[in-house]
Structure formats: structure tokens, C-alpha cells
Design an enzyme around this catalytic site. Structure first.
Site: not given
Ligand code: VGL
Ligand code: ZN
Length: 181
Positions: A10, A52, A54, A60, A71, A94, A101, A129, A133
Site C-alpha cells: 500500500d 488499497d 476501494h 470502511s 481514501h 484489495k 474490508e 501501515a 495492512c
């Protein structure tokens, strides 16, 4: 075939200072991740970058009742990588479905299958982070039977105390913590 894989977790604009969900000093590890990407590529490792990814109505997000500000929305600048990846890097998207999530790069993806098909035995993890993740990805890698190494100088957490606890949890799960490599 490659016995080793580097998983860069990420490393995206929204997780850097100034982004939508910043990891403090997340930008300080960009060059370290880039160095590891180069080093591992040179020795023939498989380079994996998770992102990530989304949809705009992801579960989330706060406006959907989740814990985070919006985000890494698919296709936006905030979702772009901030590291330099080789052309043949494997990109794993993902948490792409509105109602699911996924902190781990293995969750709902083909990652485990692809690593196994490539003969990977050892997995090295860096990125952000640490307590979300990175941790979830590293723990899942153990569950899938890989030897797992955390590149301590190329990860960053949102909160230092949570990051330290996450590293302890990873150690307990059998993950080797490498201060640098
Ligand atoms: C992450 C919070 C929300 C991460 C992703 O990449 O660690 N954290 N989505
Ligand atoms: Zn997310």
C-alpha cells in the site's frame, strides 16, 4: 520461478503526508522501499505491490459507518503508487468490493496462488501501515506456509505504540524482524 518475493504494501499517495489517510512520515520510507525493490529485482525475486483499491461507497469509509475517511478510491490520484515498480511487478488490488474490508493482500485475491505457482518460499514485507495492512499481510503469509521477514526500516505505522505492539504480534507468529537488509 522465484524462491523469494518482496511484497510492498500500500505505498500509495493517500497514505503519505498530505493524503487522505496519512501515515506520519510515511514518505520517509519511500526511498527504502525503492532500494529494496531494486535489490530484490536484481536477485530475481518476484516483486509484488498491493494497493488499497476501494469503490467510492466502501464500507470502511466514515460516511458508510466505517472508521476511515475516504481514501484510495479506484482510479483517483490518491490511489496511485509512490514507489518505482518494475514493469513486471505483480499488482494486487484489495478491498475492491463495497461491502468487504480487506487489510491483507491475501484476502479476496489470488496472491497466495500466484506466489505458490511461482515457487516462492520466502516472503519479505515492507510498506504501510505497519499495524494494519502490513501486519495483516505478513500474518496471512505465515498462514499460507511462507517464511516471512519484516523489513523493519521500510515500514511505517500510524501510531508508534500500535506499531510496536504489531511488531511484537508478528514476532510471536514466527515472522523474522530484519532491522535492515
Ligand atoms: C490501511 C487503513 C485503511 C493500510 C488501509 O493500508 O494499512 N489502513 N485502509
Ligand atoms: Zn483502506
Amino acid at each position: 520461478m522465484a524462491e523469494e518475493a518482496l511484497i510492498v504494501v500500500d505505498m500509495q499517495r493517500d497514505f503519505m503526508p498530505g493524503g487522505a489517510l496519512p501515515v506520519p512520515e510515511g514518505d520517509k520510507i519511500i526511498h527504502r522501499c525503492n532500494e529494496y525493490i531494486r535489490k530484490f529485482k536484481e536477485k530475481g525475486a518476484l516483486i509484488v505491490a498491493t494497493r488499497d483499491w476501494h469503490p467510492p461507497n466502501h464500507v470502511s469509509f466514515k460516511d458508510q459507518g466505517g472508521p476511515w475517511p475516504p481514501h484510495c478510491v479506484q482510479g483517483t490520484e490518491g490511489a496511485e503508487f509512490v514507489v518505482e515498480l518494475p514493469e513486471d511487478a505483480l499488482i494486487i488490488s484489495k478491498a475492491t468490493e463495497p461491502d468487504k474490508e480487506a487489510y491483507s493482500g491475501f484476502e479476496g485475491t489470488e496472491l497466495a496462488k500466484i506466489l505458490k505457482e511461482n515457487g516462492v518460499k520466502r516472503v519479505y514485507v515492507c510498506g504501510v501501515a505497519t499495524e494494519y495492512c502490513v501486519k495483516a499481510t505478513a500474518l496471512d503469509a505465515v498462514k499460507h506456509g511462507f517464511d516471512v521477514y519484516l523489513l523493519r526500516d521500510a515500514v511505517k505505522g500510524i501510531k508508534p505504540e500500535d506499531e510496536e505492539k504489531a511488531i511484537e504480534d508478528m514476532k510471536k507468529a514466527g515472522i523474522k524482524i530484519l532491522e535492515s537488509l
